[in-house]
Each structure stands twice: as structure tokens, then as C-alpha cells.
Design a protein around this motif. Sequence first.
Motif, mmCIF file in Angstrom:
data_model
loop_
_atom_site.group_PDB
_atom_site.id
_atom_site.type_symbol
_atom_site.label_atom_id
_atom_site.label_comp_id
_atom_site.label_asym_id
_atom_site.label_seq_id
_atom_site.Cartn_x
_atom_site.Cartn_y
_atom_site.Cartn_z
ATOM 1 N N GLN B 45 71.550 -30.100 -24.747
ATOM 2 C CA GLN B 45 71.408 -29.509 -23.411
ATOM 3 C C GLN B 45 72.774 -29.468 -22.755
ATOM 4 O OE1 GLN B 45 68.582 -31.697 -21.020
ATOM 5 N NE2 GLN B 45 67.335 -32.172 -22.814
ATOM 6 N N LEU B 46 73.076 -28.370 -22.093
ATOM 7 C CA LEU B 46 74.332 -28.286 -21.363
ATOM 8 C C LEU B 46 74.319 -29.282 -20.208
ATOM 9 C CD1 LEU B 46 77.045 -26.868 -20.894
ATOM 10 C CD2 LEU B 46 75.817 -25.254 -19.418
ATOM 11 N N LEU B 47 75.343 -30.127 -20.139
ATOM 12 C CA LEU B 47 75.443 -31.118 -19.062
ATOM 13 C C LEU B 47 76.358 -30.596 -17.957
ATOM 14 C CD1 LEU B 47 74.846 -33.950 -17.979
ATOM 15 C CD2 LEU B 47 76.784 -34.780 -19.318
ATOM 16 N N LEU B 48 77.544 -30.119 -18.337
ATOM 17 C CA LEU B 48 78.459 -29.553 -17.354
ATOM 18 C C LEU B 48 79.505 -28.710 -18.074
ATOM 19 C CD1 LEU B 48 81.238 -31.424 -17.607
ATOM 20 C CD2 LEU B 48 79.848 -33.039 -16.345
ATOM 21 N N LYS B 56 86.636 -28.912 -12.025
ATOM 22 C CA LYS B 56 85.847 -30.111 -12.278
ATOM 23 C C LYS B 56 84.393 -29.698 -12.435
ATOM 24 C CE LYS B 56 86.449 -34.062 -10.067
ATOM 25 N NZ LYS B 56 86.429 -35.101 -8.998
ATOM 26 N N GLY B 57 83.821 -30.017 -13.582
ATOM 27 C CA GLY B 57 82.392 -29.800 -13.778
ATOM 28 C C GLY B 57 81.656 -31.071 -13.396
ATOM 29 N N SER B 58 80.463 -30.922 -12.814
ATOM 30 C CA SER B 58 79.701 -32.114 -12.443
ATOM 31 C C SER B 58 78.211 -31.818 -12.495
ATOM 32 C CB SER B 58 80.088 -32.595 -11.044
ATOM 33 O OG SER B 58 79.824 -31.602 -10.091
ATOM 34 N N ASN B 59 77.454 -32.860 -12.836
ATOM 35 C CA ASN B 59 75.998 -32.723 -12.919
ATOM 36 C C ASN B 59 75.410 -34.109 -13.147
ATOM 37 O OD1 ASN B 59 73.428 -31.598 -13.139
ATOM 38 N ND2 ASN B 59 73.633 -31.165 -15.317
ATOM 39 N N LYS B 60 74.341 -34.440 -12.463
ATOM 40 C CA LYS B 60 73.608 -35.700 -12.647
ATOM 41 C C LYS B 60 74.523 -36.919 -12.531
ATOM 42 C CE LYS B 60 70.260 -33.605 -15.802
ATOM 43 N NZ LYS B 60 69.610 -33.690 -17.145
ATOM 44 N N GLY B 61 75.559 -36.853 -11.723
ATOM 45 C CA GLY B 61 76.465 -37.973 -11.552
ATOM 46 C C GLY B 61 77.614 -38.011 -12.550
ATOM 47 N N PHE B 62 77.557 -37.131 -13.553
ATOM 48 C CA PHE B 62 78.642 -37.021 -14.523
ATOM 49 C C PHE B 62 79.687 -36.040 -14.009
ATOM 50 C CE2 PHE B 62 77.007 -39.305 -18.191
ATOM 51 C CZ PHE B 62 75.643 -39.329 -17.968
ATOM 52 N N GLU B 63 80.955 -36.317 -14.360
ATOM 53 C CA GLU B 63 82.041 -35.406 -14.002
ATOM 54 C C GLU B 63 83.021 -35.293 -15.162
ATOM 55 O OE1 GLU B 63 82.635 -36.247 -9.213
ATOM 56 O OE2 GLU B 63 84.003 -37.146 -10.667
ATOM 57 N N ALA B 64 83.694 -34.161 -15.223
ATOM 58 C CA ALA B 64 84.796 -33.990 -16.180
ATOM 59 C C ALA B 64 85.753 -32.971 -15.585
ATOM 60 C CB ALA B 64 84.291 -33.527 -17.535
ATOM 61 N N THR B 65 87.058 -33.249 -15.696
ATOM 62 C CA THR B 65 88.074 -32.366 -15.135
ATOM 63 C C THR B 65 88.890 -31.750 -16.257
ATOM 64 O OG1 THR B 65 88.199 -33.679 -13.131
ATOM 65 C CG2 THR B 65 90.040 -32.192 -13.573
ATOM 66 N N TYR B 66 89.066 -30.447 -16.202
ATOM 67 C CA TYR B 66 89.821 -29.670 -17.202
ATOM 68 C C TYR B 66 91.302 -29.920 -16.955
ATOM 69 C CZ TYR B 66 90.761 -25.266 -19.827
ATOM 70 O OH TYR B 66 91.152 -24.307 -20.720
ATOM 71 N N ARG B 67 91.938 -30.684 -17.847
ATOM 72 C CA ARG B 67 93.348 -31.013 -17.703
ATOM 73 C C ARG B 67 94.153 -30.257 -18.756
ATOM 74 N NH1 ARG B 67 93.469 -33.334 -12.785
ATOM 75 N NH2 ARG B 67 92.282 -35.281 -12.669
ATOM 76 N N LYS B 68 94.829 -29.206 -18.323
ATOM 77 C CA LYS B 68 95.603 -28.383 -19.258
ATOM 78 C C LYS B 68 96.801 -29.152 -19.796
ATOM 79 C CE LYS B 68 97.864 -24.933 -17.394
ATOM 80 N NZ LYS B 68 99.290 -25.143 -17.659
ATOM 81 N N GLU B 69 97.430 -29.948 -18.946
ATOM 82 C CA GLU B 69 98.681 -30.606 -19.348
ATOM 83 C C GLU B 69 98.442 -31.651 -20.437
ATOM 84 O OE1 GLU B 69 97.275 -30.587 -16.422
ATOM 85 O OE2 GLU B 69 97.034 -32.631 -15.660
ATOM 86 N N GLY B 78 80.142 -42.946 -12.723
ATOM 87 C CA GLY B 78 80.454 -44.182 -12.011
ATOM 88 C C GLY B 78 79.493 -45.319 -12.279
ATOM 89 N N SER B 79 78.226 -44.996 -12.533
ATOM 90 C CA SER B 79 77.222 -46.042 -12.678
ATOM 91 C C SER B 79 76.128 -45.520 -13.615
ATOM 92 C CB SER B 79 76.628 -46.388 -11.309
ATOM 93 O OG SER B 79 75.586 -47.337 -11.432
ATOM 94 N N VAL B 80 76.166 -45.973 -14.861
ATOM 95 C CA VAL B 80 75.219 -45.436 -15.844
ATOM 96 C C VAL B 80 73.859 -46.121 -15.729
ATOM 97 C CG1 VAL B 80 76.979 -44.695 -17.489
ATOM 98 C CG2 VAL B 80 76.059 -47.043 -17.616
ATOM 99 N N GLN B 81 72.851 -45.400 -16.194
ATOM 100 C CA GLN B 81 71.482 -45.907 -16.211
ATOM 101 C C GLN B 81 70.975 -45.920 -17.650
ATOM 102 O OE1 GLN B 81 70.202 -46.917 -13.191
ATOM 103 N NE2 GLN B 81 72.278 -46.383 -12.516
ATOM 104 N N VAL B 82 69.931 -46.695 -17.872
ATOM 105 C CA VAL B 82 69.338 -46.743 -19.214
ATOM 106 C C VAL B 82 68.953 -45.340 -19.674
ATOM 107 C CG1 VAL B 82 67.390 -47.581 -20.564
ATOM 108 C CG2 VAL B 82 68.565 -49.131 -18.988
ATOM 109 N N SER B 83 68.501 -44.524 -18.741
ATOM 110 C CA SER B 83 68.070 -43.157 -19.083
ATOM 111 C C SER B 83 69.221 -42.244 -19.504
ATOM 112 C CB SER B 83 67.342 -42.529 -17.893
ATOM 113 O OG SER B 83 68.184 -42.532 -16.753
ATOM 114 N N ASP B 84 70.450 -42.703 -19.352
ATOM 115 C CA ASP B 84 71.611 -41.911 -19.810
ATOM 116 C C ASP B 84 71.888 -42.123 -21.293
ATOM 117 O OD1 ASP B 84 73.327 -42.660 -16.719
ATOM 118 O OD2 ASP B 84 72.180 -40.859 -17.265
ATOM 119 N N SER B 85 71.171 -43.007 -21.923
ATOM 120 C CA SER B 85 71.357 -43.255 -23.356
ATOM 121 C C SER B 85 71.076 -41.968 -24.126
ATOM 122 C CB SER B 85 70.423 -44.374 -23.836
ATOM 123 O OG SER B 85 70.729 -45.588 -23.179
#
Lengths: 113, 115
Positions: B45-48, B56-69, B78-85
Amino acid sequence: EPEVTQTPSHQVTQMGQEVILRCVPISNHLYFYWYRQILGQKVEFLVSFYNNEISEKSEIFDDQFSVERPDGSNFTLKIRSTKLEDSAMYFCASKTDHNSPLHFGNGTRLTVT
Amino acid sequence: GNSVTQMEGPVTLSEEAFLTINCTYTATGYPSLFWYVQYPGEGLQLLLKATKADDKGSNKGFEATYRKETTSFHLEKGSVQVSDSAVYFCALRPILTGGGNKLTFGTGTQLKVEL
């Protein structure tokens, strides 16, 4: 929410046999793909299909592989004569247009013995 | 050619811990970058996603930043849950025209979150 469905979830076959993996993409999607993942390795692109023809294929997709969209609903992957190294999880995916995200099925685990 | 490298798993964390899964890529030009997630027994499933540098892509508390350099797209929460397994896949899509437009994936990183 509509989803891509794949059948069967697990297929066991003997080396040299033909297998057909079946997929029903989301109904209004136009682009179709097969990927595979050998256990512990990367998810690899196999083939893309658009407008009733293959638009791109990888080196893996040799003459033993073929795809078909026989009835406007199903999208199948056929392996003519399976080899042990074809054992993998095969994922079907589809999308509406060129830039939209891919929707994946749950995969078919193929085991060749 | 294009390639994606992810940190090897499994990553095991306690609930509420901070998560980072590293992803770096090699590609010509400026590809679009994605994180996909596969929960047990389900498909990818696409997350972000991020389509250009510094996005910066973000979804469900997840983030990722596209760093070209640094050619990176690290996944954080920031705070994972059991359901993130799940297994998390980093992927890129090159800027190409035509009907192919295929994704190149990393090997996936399994995340296990424990109570």
C-alpha cells in the motif's frame, strides 16, 4: 474501496509445469503491472501492460513469460515451463493514469518444487 | 541504472519509540520517491510520496523528506504503535514518458513493534 485481487494466494507446482497467475485489477484502471519478490530480495519489475500490449519488460521477463488481458477484466501472468528459481511472491498492480499511484494486490506465492 | 538501498531489518522497537528507516537512491535526474507498506497477509500500500527535492511526504504520522543533496528519503515516525508492525519498502519512479513508468524498489525493512 476497490482493490486489486489475486488468485490463488499460494500455488505449488512442479518444475517444468505451466502456471497461470490471475489478477483482477481495479475496474477503471488502464495500466497493469507484474512484479515479483524472491524471498529476502528486492521487489523486481517484470512487465507493464497498457492499451492491450506490453509497454515495457525487464530482463527477467523472457520467452517463458507471457501476459494476457483476455476479457477486459482479468490480467494473467503465464510461466510456460517453471524453474526452481521462479519461486517467489508475484504481485499484480494497476493504476488509472500515468502519474497516479500503483495499487497492489496481496500477491501469489509461487513455490516450484 | 536506478537503485534503492534500504537499511536491513528486522527493526524491533518498543511502542512509542522513535522510528527511522534509512533509504538512499541512485537515479538519473530527479525521480519521484515513495514509501510503501505491507501489513501481514496484505498487498503493498502506498504510505507516502514526494515528487521533487525538499518535498515532505506524510501520512498516518509517518514522514519522509526528499533530500537531493544526500539522495535520501528516510522514513520517520515520532511514536510507533504495535499496529505499525509491517514491512516498509522504499521505491523510486524515474521521470520518463510513456506507458512503462515502472517503480524500482528496495529490499524492504521489517518493523516489529512490541508492547
